[in-house]
Design a protein around this motif. Structure first.
Motif, mmCIF file in Angstrom:
data_model
loop_
_atom_site.group_PDB
_atom_site.id
_atom_site.type_symbol
_atom_site.label_atom_id
_atom_site.label_comp_id
_atom_site.label_asym_id
_atom_site.label_seq_id
_atom_site.Cartn_x
_atom_site.Cartn_y
_atom_site.Cartn_z
ATOM 1 N N GLU A 11 0.790 -1.086 0.085
ATOM 2 C CA GLU A 11 -0.034 0.214 0.008
ATOM 3 C C GLU A 11 0.682 1.273 0.025
ATOM 4 O O GLU A 11 0.410 2.370 -0.061
ATOM 5 N N ASP A 12 1.936 1.150 0.182
ATOM 6 C CA ASP A 12 3.008 2.401 -0.033
ATOM 7 C C ASP A 12 2.712 3.318 -1.084
ATOM 8 O O ASP A 12 3.000 4.562 -1.033
ATOM 9 N N PHE A 14 -0.042 4.123 -2.869
ATOM 10 C CA PHE A 14 -1.359 4.722 -2.770
ATOM 11 C C PHE A 14 -1.094 5.864 -2.009
ATOM 12 O O PHE A 14 -1.997 6.867 -2.133
ATOM 13 N N TYR A 15 -0.147 6.265 -1.559
ATOM 14 C CA TYR A 15 -0.212 7.422 -0.681
ATOM 15 C C TYR A 15 0.617 8.746 -1.569
ATOM 16 O O TYR A 15 0.488 9.887 -1.215
ATOM 17 N N LEU A 16 1.414 8.304 -2.424
ATOM 18 C CA LEU A 16 1.730 9.074 -3.418
ATOM 19 C C LEU A 16 1.034 10.021 -4.013
ATOM 20 O O LEU A 16 1.168 11.660 -4.139
ATOM 21 N N LEU A 18 -1.986 11.141 -2.982
ATOM 22 C CA LEU A 18 -2.356 12.142 -2.052
ATOM 23 C C LEU A 18 -1.622 13.093 -1.732
ATOM 24 O O LEU A 18 -1.950 14.410 -1.395
ATOM 25 N N VAL A 19 -0.445 12.835 -1.494
ATOM 26 C CA VAL A 19 0.598 13.644 -0.919
ATOM 27 C C VAL A 19 1.065 14.715 -2.064
ATOM 28 O O VAL A 19 0.983 15.877 -1.886
ATOM 29 N N SER A 23 0.297 18.642 -1.764
ATOM 30 C CA SER A 23 1.412 19.623 -1.844
ATOM 31 C C SER A 23 0.983 20.509 -2.974
ATOM 32 O O SER A 23 1.385 21.721 -2.872
#
Length: 124
Positions: A11-12, A14-16, A18-19, A23
């Motif tokens: 799941e790492d 999937f945060y990109l 969103l970040v 930003s």
């Protein structure tokens, strides 16, 4: 038993997105705030210059009325120098005790303002 897909389990990644979205929103807000601040500085400087020019107009009108140089001629031009700029008054008598005046002001910061006004002279 079926193996779970490797992509779903990790799941790492999937945060990109969103970040990146957060930003970009924060960066957009900062750039907008800086632009608004810069525009406000420019508007404030222009307002100060306009107020300075209008003050010179008022001082020139008052000096014109107190020196009474209009008694010599029915029309003419008078120049006044002030610490913050200079004013030129072109005047012409329209009726007795009524003058049309064009006042041109040039401040020390090279701001030029022109004003047209009627002055009523009260006789004493």
């Amino acid at each position: 038993m079926k193996k779970l897909s490797h992509m779903i389990k990790k799941e790492d990644a999937f945060y990109l997105p969103l970040v990146l979205m957060i930003s970009s929103i924060v960066l957009s807000a900062l750039i907008t705030s800086a632009t608004i601040y810069y525009n406000e500085l420019k508007i404030t400087e222009q307002l100060i210059q306009q107020t300075e020019a209008e003050t010179i107009i008022q001082m020139a009108k008052q000096r014109f009325l107190t020196e009474k140089m209009y008694n010599d001629n029915e029309k003419g031009e008078i120049k006044y120098n002030f610490p913050s700029g200079e004013a030129t008054i072109n005047y012409e008598m329209i009726e007795q005790h009524k003058y049309s005046c064009t006042i041109t002001v040039k401040t020390n910061k090279e701001v030029v303002l022109e004003s047209f006004t009627y002055l009523m002279i009260q006789s004493k």
